[in-house]
Design a protein around this motif. Structure first.
Motif, PDB file in Angstrom:
ATOM      1  N   ALA A 146      -0.424  -5.413  14.522  1.00 51.37           N
ATOM      2  CA  ALA A 146      -1.469  -6.057  13.726  1.00 51.37           C
ATOM      3  C   ALA A 146      -2.404  -4.974  13.200  1.00 51.37           C
ATOM      4  N   LEU A 147      -2.414  -4.811  11.890  1.00 51.10           N
ATOM      5  CA  LEU A 147      -3.245  -3.787  11.259  1.00 51.10           C
ATOM      6  C   LEU A 147      -4.586  -4.357  10.830  1.00 51.10           C
ATOM      7  N   SER A 148      -5.624  -3.592  11.065  1.00 50.71           N
ATOM      8  CA  SER A 148      -6.933  -3.964  10.525  1.00 50.71           C
ATOM      9  C   SER A 148      -6.899  -3.719   9.017  1.00 50.71           C
ATOM     10  N   PRO A 149      -7.764  -4.364   8.253  1.00 55.33           N
ATOM     11  CA  PRO A 149      -7.799  -4.105   6.812  1.00 55.33           C
ATOM     12  C   PRO A 149      -8.052  -2.627   6.475  1.00 55.33           C
ATOM     13  N   ASP A 150      -8.921  -1.969   7.252  1.00 51.63           N
ATOM     14  CA  ASP A 150      -9.206  -0.550   6.993  1.00 51.63           C
ATOM     15  C   ASP A 150      -7.976   0.324   7.234  1.00 51.63           C
ATOM     16  N   ASP A 151      -7.269   0.078   8.351  1.00 55.04           N
ATOM     17  CA  ASP A 151      -6.061   0.860   8.629  1.00 55.04           C
ATOM     18  C   ASP A 151      -4.980   0.576   7.592  1.00 55.04           C
ATOM     19  N   ALA A 152      -4.862  -0.669   7.163  1.00 51.65           N
ATOM     20  CA  ALA A 152      -3.876  -1.010   6.128  1.00 51.65           C
ATOM     21  C   ALA A 152      -4.151  -0.196   4.860  1.00 51.65           C
ATOM     22  N   ARG A 153      -5.406  -0.136   4.448  1.00 50.81           N
ATOM     23  CA  ARG A 153      -5.772   0.647   3.257  1.00 50.81           C
ATOM     24  C   ARG A 153      -5.400   2.117   3.434  1.00 50.81           C
ATOM     25  N   ARG A 154      -5.698   2.668   4.622  1.00 48.97           N
ATOM     26  CA  ARG A 154      -5.417   4.088   4.855  1.00 48.97           C
ATOM     27  C   ARG A 154      -3.935   4.417   4.758  1.00 48.97           C
ATOM     28  N   ILE A 155      -3.067   3.458   5.062  1.00 50.46           N
ATOM     29  CA  ILE A 155      -1.623   3.744   5.005  1.00 50.46           C
ATOM     30  C   ILE A 155      -0.991   3.280   3.696  1.00 50.46           C
TER      31      ILE A 155
ATOM     32  N   PHE B 263      -5.374   1.284  26.747  1.00 53.02           N
ATOM     33  CA  PHE B 263      -4.428   2.339  26.410  1.00 53.02           C
ATOM     34  C   PHE B 263      -4.436   2.477  24.900  1.00 53.02           C
ATOM     35  N   LEU B 264      -4.911   3.615  24.407  1.00 53.43           N
ATOM     36  CA  LEU B 264      -5.002   3.867  22.969  1.00 53.43           C
ATOM     37  C   LEU B 264      -3.926   4.866  22.581  1.00 53.43           C
ATOM     38  N   LEU B 265      -3.076   4.466  21.663  1.00 52.49           N
ATOM     39  CA  LEU B 265      -1.952   5.285  21.238  1.00 52.49           C
ATOM     40  C   LEU B 265      -2.125   5.640  19.764  1.00 52.49           C
ATOM     41  N   THR B 266      -1.935   6.908  19.430  1.00 48.92           N
ATOM     42  CA  THR B 266      -2.012   7.327  18.035  1.00 48.92           C
ATOM     43  C   THR B 266      -0.600   7.465  17.485  1.00 48.92           C
ATOM     44  N   ALA B 267      -0.351   6.805  16.375  1.00 49.08           N
ATOM     45  CA  ALA B 267       0.941   6.881  15.692  1.00 49.08           C
ATOM     46  C   ALA B 267       0.674   7.241  14.240  1.00 49.08           C
ATOM     47  N   GLU B 268       1.712   7.702  13.570  1.00 44.62           N
ATOM     48  CA  GLU B 268       1.612   7.929  12.128  1.00 44.62           C
ATOM     49  C   GLU B 268       2.297   6.767  11.428  1.00 44.62           C
ATOM     50  N   ALA B 269       1.522   6.071  10.613  1.00 53.63           N
ATOM     51  CA  ALA B 269       2.060   4.969   9.829  1.00 53.63           C
ATOM     52  C   ALA B 269       2.015   5.403   8.373  1.00 53.63           C
ATOM     53  N   ASN B 270       3.186   5.490   7.763  1.00 53.16           N
ATOM     54  CA  ASN B 270       3.299   5.974   6.376  1.00 53.16           C
ATOM     55  C   ASN B 270       2.600   7.329   6.206  1.00 53.16           C
ATOM     56  N   GLY B 271       2.716   8.174   7.226  1.00 54.67           N
ATOM     57  CA  GLY B 271       2.182   9.531   7.158  1.00 54.67           C
ATOM     58  C   GLY B 271       0.718   9.677   7.523  1.00 54.67           C
ATOM     59  N   GLN B 272       0.041   8.584   7.858  1.00 54.89           N
ATOM     60  CA  GLN B 272      -1.378   8.631   8.197  1.00 54.89           C
ATOM     61  C   GLN B 272      -1.577   8.311   9.677  1.00 54.89           C
ATOM     62  N   PRO B 273      -2.413   9.072  10.382  1.00 51.55           N
ATOM     63  CA  PRO B 273      -2.659   8.752  11.792  1.00 51.55           C
ATOM     64  C   PRO B 273      -3.443   7.448  11.930  1.00 51.55           C
ATOM     65  N   VAL B 274      -2.963   6.590  12.823  1.00 53.99           N
ATOM     66  CA  VAL B 274      -3.619   5.312  13.092  1.00 53.99           C
ATOM     67  C   VAL B 274      -3.724   5.166  14.607  1.00 53.99           C
TER      68      VAL B 274
ATOM     69  N   ALA C   1       5.814   6.685  13.180  1.00 57.82           N
ATOM     70  CA  ALA C   1       6.214   7.798  14.048  1.00 57.82           C
ATOM     71  C   ALA C   1       5.215   8.010  15.173  1.00 57.82           C
ATOM     72  N   ILE C   2       5.763   8.252  16.350  1.00 59.28           N
ATOM     73  CA  ILE C   2       4.983   8.695  17.504  1.00 59.28           C
ATOM     74  C   ILE C   2       5.652   9.987  17.939  1.00 59.28           C
TER      75      ILE C   2
ATOM     76  N   ASP D  62       8.041  12.879  17.674  1.00 58.90           N
ATOM     77  CA  ASP D  62       9.321  12.991  16.974  1.00 58.90           C
ATOM     78  C   ASP D  62      10.089  11.671  16.932  1.00 58.90           C
ATOM     79  N   LEU D  63       9.552  10.643  17.550  1.00 60.34           N
ATOM     80  CA  LEU D  63      10.191   9.335  17.574  1.00 60.34           C
ATOM     81  C   LEU D  63       9.812   8.612  16.283  1.00 60.34           C
ATOM     82  N   VAL D  64      10.789   8.348  15.425  1.00 63.19           N
ATOM     83  CA  VAL D  64      10.509   7.782  14.100  1.00 63.19           C
ATOM     84  C   VAL D  64      11.300   6.488  13.911  1.00 63.19           C
ATOM     85  N   ASP D  65      10.606   5.454  13.438  1.00 63.09           N
ATOM     86  CA  ASP D  65      11.244   4.194  13.063  1.00 63.09           C
ATOM     87  C   ASP D  65      10.918   3.930  11.604  1.00 63.09           C
ATOM     88  N   GLU D  66      11.846   3.316  10.912  1.00 64.69           N
ATOM     89  CA  GLU D  66      11.637   3.000   9.500  1.00 64.69           C
ATOM     90  C   GLU D  66      11.648   1.499   9.286  1.00 64.69           C
ATOM     91  N   ASN D  67      10.906   1.075   8.251  1.00 66.57           N
ATOM     92  CA  ASN D  67      10.820  -0.332   7.872  1.00 66.57           C
ATOM     93  C   ASN D  67      10.431  -1.221   9.053  1.00 66.57           C
TER      94      ASN D  67
END
Length: 189
Positions: A104-113, A81-92, A144-145, A147-152
């Motif tokens: 758990a973020l990969s190093p590449d995804d961490a850089r992108r956000i 099951f692959l889910l796309t979310a926006e982390a710090n405004g970037q799709p991951v 964000a997924i 309109d569902l948004v969580d912070e911090n």
């Protein structure tokens, strides 16, 4: 659906442009040369069109309800099951993983956000299918997924060569219900 119409319009204009270019190029030549050129242009444009449509048809799409309280994620061809979310405004793209304790973020995804994995303190360890890896705690400011948004949102960056990020239990616990309906993952708040 508006994206589908835009894609069809684009591909139609591409076909028209290629066909027109072939006709202009061979206008002073024999009709057989024009037919051959037009046939190749149609074959080429058709192959591009079919490749794009095939990829769109075979890519499962997640659906978020209008009120943002229900997310449906279809199983992909590999059984994940692959889910796309926006982390710090970037799709991951995240793999749904009940075996992971947190995001758990990969190093590449961490850089992108906007998180530099080279500047982190790797103070934790995690057991993965590929062995033990070092982890660094981080915070995703906006997650964000639809309109569902969580912070911090707490997460970790894994110091390893992995190709994707994991959506683990620390985030999944925010949902009132996590269930499977056939080949569909359903998250509800």
């Amino acid at each position: 659906m508006p994206d589908d119409w835009a894609r069809f319009l684009y591909l139609g204009l591409l076909l028209l442009f290629i066909g027109g270019a072939v006709l202009v190029e061979f206008s002073g030549r024999a009709s057989q040369a024009m037919r051959m050129a037009a046939l190749w242009a149609i074959i080429f444009a058709g192959a591009i069109f079919l490749a794009g449509v095939w990829q769109d048809w075979n890519t499962p799409q997640q659906v978020v309800s209008e009120d943002g309280t229900r997310i449906e994620v279809p199983m992909d061809a590999s059984g994940h099951f692959l889910l796309t979310a926006e982390a710090n405004g970037q799709p991951v793209r995240f793999i749904f993983d009940t075996g992971a304790s947190s995001i758990a973020l990969s190093p590449d995804d961490a850089r992108r956000i906007g998180i530099d994995p080279d500047d982190l303190a790797y103070v934790g360890m995690a057991e993965t299918a590929n062995g033990t890896v070092e982890t660094a705690p981080v915070t995703i400011e906006r997650f964000a997924i639809g309109d569902l948004v969580d912070e911090n949102v707490p997460a970790m960056v894994i110091r390893a060569d992995i190709t994707g990020s994991l959506l683990g239990m620390s985030y999944l616990r925010r949902f009132a219900r996590v269930s499977f309906e056939g080949e569909m993952l359903v998250l509800e708040r």
